[in-house]
Design a protein around this motif. Structure first.
Motif, PDB file in Angstrom:
ATOM      1  N   VAL A  16      46.797  76.627  30.073  1.00  0.00           N
ATOM      2  CA  VAL A  16      48.320  76.367  29.766  1.00  0.00           C
ATOM      3  C   VAL A  16      48.158  75.040  28.739  1.00  0.00           C
ATOM      4  O   VAL A  16      47.589  74.199  28.903  1.00  0.00           O
ATOM      5  CB  VAL A  16      48.907  75.954  31.063  1.00  0.00           C
ATOM      6  CG1 VAL A  16      50.438  75.320  30.693  1.00  0.00           C
ATOM      7  CG2 VAL A  16      49.024  76.955  31.996  1.00  0.00           C
ATOM      8  N   ARG A  18      50.432  72.394  26.543  1.00  0.00           N
ATOM      9  CA  ARG A  18      51.780  71.892  26.241  1.00  0.00           C
ATOM     10  C   ARG A  18      51.811  70.812  25.319  1.00  0.00           C
ATOM     11  O   ARG A  18      50.580  70.009  25.197  1.00  0.00           O
ATOM     12  CB  ARG A  18      52.389  71.139  27.742  1.00  0.00           C
ATOM     13  CG  ARG A  18      52.553  72.191  28.973  1.00  0.00           C
ATOM     14  CD  ARG A  18      53.142  71.452  30.155  1.00  0.00           C
ATOM     15  NE  ARG A  18      53.338  72.269  31.246  1.00  0.00           N
ATOM     16  CZ  ARG A  18      52.655  72.952  32.149  1.00  0.00           C
ATOM     17  NH1 ARG A  18      51.242  72.474  32.108  1.00  0.00           N
ATOM     18  NH2 ARG A  18      52.875  73.516  33.016  1.00  0.00           N
ATOM     19  N   SER A  47      59.352  79.439  18.778  1.00  0.00           N
ATOM     20  CA  SER A  47      59.614  80.647  19.429  1.00  0.00           C
ATOM     21  C   SER A  47      59.941  81.841  18.444  1.00  0.00           C
ATOM     22  O   SER A  47      59.988  82.989  18.672  1.00  0.00           O
ATOM     23  CB  SER A  47      60.668  80.609  20.449  1.00  0.00           C
ATOM     24  OG  SER A  47      60.537  79.684  21.358  1.00  0.00           O
ATOM     25  N   ARG A  58      55.007  80.083  20.881  1.00  0.00           N
ATOM     26  CA  ARG A  58      55.450  79.814  22.351  1.00  0.00           C
ATOM     27  C   ARG A  58      55.184  81.195  22.909  1.00  0.00           C
ATOM     28  O   ARG A  58      55.822  82.067  22.510  1.00  0.00           O
ATOM     29  CB  ARG A  58      56.624  79.121  22.394  1.00  0.00           C
ATOM     30  CG  ARG A  58      56.998  79.008  23.786  1.00  0.00           C
ATOM     31  CD  ARG A  58      58.392  78.510  24.194  1.00  0.00           C
ATOM     32  NE  ARG A  58      58.834  77.475  23.080  1.00  0.00           N
ATOM     33  CZ  ARG A  58      58.694  76.079  23.155  1.00  0.00           C
ATOM     34  NH1 ARG A  58      57.758  75.732  24.388  1.00  0.00           N
ATOM     35  NH2 ARG A  58      58.879  75.252  22.421  1.00  0.00           N
ATOM     36  N   VAL A  60      52.551  83.759  25.836  1.00  0.00           N
ATOM     37  CA  VAL A  60      51.421  84.102  26.626  1.00  0.00           C
ATOM     38  C   VAL A  60      50.400  84.876  25.825  1.00  0.00           C
ATOM     39  O   VAL A  60      50.878  86.192  25.547  1.00  0.00           O
ATOM     40  CB  VAL A  60      51.752  84.691  28.028  1.00  0.00           C
ATOM     41  CG1 VAL A  60      50.694  85.069  28.857  1.00  0.00           C
ATOM     42  CG2 VAL A  60      52.741  83.772  28.823  1.00  0.00           C
ATOM     43  N   ILE A 180      48.499  80.136  27.541  1.00  0.00           N
ATOM     44  CA  ILE A 180      50.153  80.051  27.595  1.00  0.00           C
ATOM     45  C   ILE A 180      50.368  79.024  26.982  1.00  0.00           C
ATOM     46  O   ILE A 180      50.137  77.636  27.191  1.00  0.00           O
ATOM     47  CB  ILE A 180      50.401  80.073  28.996  1.00  0.00           C
ATOM     48  CG1 ILE A 180      50.009  81.449  29.705  1.00  0.00           C
ATOM     49  CG2 ILE A 180      51.811  80.088  29.099  1.00  0.00           C
ATOM     50  CD1 ILE A 180      50.078  81.344  31.421  1.00  0.00           C
ATOM     51  N   ARG A 182      53.382  76.523  26.042  1.00  0.00           N
ATOM     52  CA  ARG A 182      54.844  76.201  26.666  1.00  0.00           C
ATOM     53  C   ARG A 182      55.639  75.357  25.843  1.00  0.00           C
ATOM     54  O   ARG A 182      54.965  74.423  25.105  1.00  0.00           O
ATOM     55  CB  ARG A 182      54.863  75.769  28.098  1.00  0.00           C
ATOM     56  CG  ARG A 182      54.163  76.787  29.035  1.00  0.00           C
ATOM     57  CD  ARG A 182      54.459  76.381  30.554  1.00  0.00           C
ATOM     58  NE  ARG A 182      54.111  77.599  31.269  1.00  0.00           N
ATOM     59  CZ  ARG A 182      53.594  77.401  32.368  1.00  0.00           C
ATOM     60  NH1 ARG A 182      53.540  76.308  32.992  1.00  0.00           N
ATOM     61  NH2 ARG A 182      53.414  78.400  33.383  1.00  0.00           N
TER      62      ARG A 182
END
Length: 182
Positions: A16, A18, A47, A58, A60, A180, A182
């Motif tokens: 993950v 961030r 995105s 952004r 997966v 991922i 985020r």
């Protein structure tokens, strides 16, 4: 090698990523209880990824393939199949070309990125499934998980960590691992 870290319902533990506080080009990468500094694209996370925007998508992104510099002696343990990077290996980033966002061989007339880099960033290079299995022209290419520069300066849209941290993480990654953002 020990037990594989496991996640919910028997799936492998995801990586993950961030954004770090106060710097959109830096990140904190988490794998289980392990937390590592990382570099992101010069435009931060988006995105709406587009070719050449310098942003990290952004998303997966499952791990697909991995590469390493062949002539460098690297002590690597990996559950992933690792291909050696040869001098003729390139990655097409020309959205007008049929091989867009695919590995290609030199000589190659369209826009491309060399996988054998002199700056060591791709000494270990993991291909993420961004715009590969379900490819759309212009939505970004060559999104990799690779080695960061010593100062964690921004990437062109990839996620990058130190060589030492990659050596620690690589043995835990499998084809089922997902990164991922985020």
């Amino acid at each position: 090698m020990g037990r594989k870290p496991r996640g919910i319902k028997g799936k492998t533990t995801p990586i993950v990523v961030r954004t770090a506080p106060r710097d959109r080009c830096r990140a904190i990468l988490q794998f289980g209880s392990l937390r590592l500094p990382a570099a992101l694209g010069r435009s931060g996370i988006t995105s709406r990824k587009r070719e050449g925007d310098g942003a990290t998508p952004r998303a997966v992104m499952p791990v697909l393939d991995s590469y390493r510099r062949g002539e460098r002696r690297l002590a690597l343990l990996s559950q992933l199949p690792v291909k050696r990077i040869r001098p003729d290996m390139l990655w097409c980033d020309d959205q007008r070309h049929p091989a867009y966002n695919r590995p290609v061989k030199a000589p190659f007339p369209a826009g491309h990125e060399k996988l054998r880099r002199s700056d060591h960033l791709y000494d270990i290079c993991i291909v993420l499934d961004w715009n590969i299995r379900s490819r759309r022209r212009g939505c970004g290419s060559a999104i990799f998980f690779h080695i960061a520069r010593p100062n964690y300066s921004p990437t062109e849209g990839c996620v990058a960590i130190s060589f030492r941290d990659m050596q620690r993480l690589l043995p835990k990654l499998t084809k089922g691992t997902r990164l991922i953002v985020r």
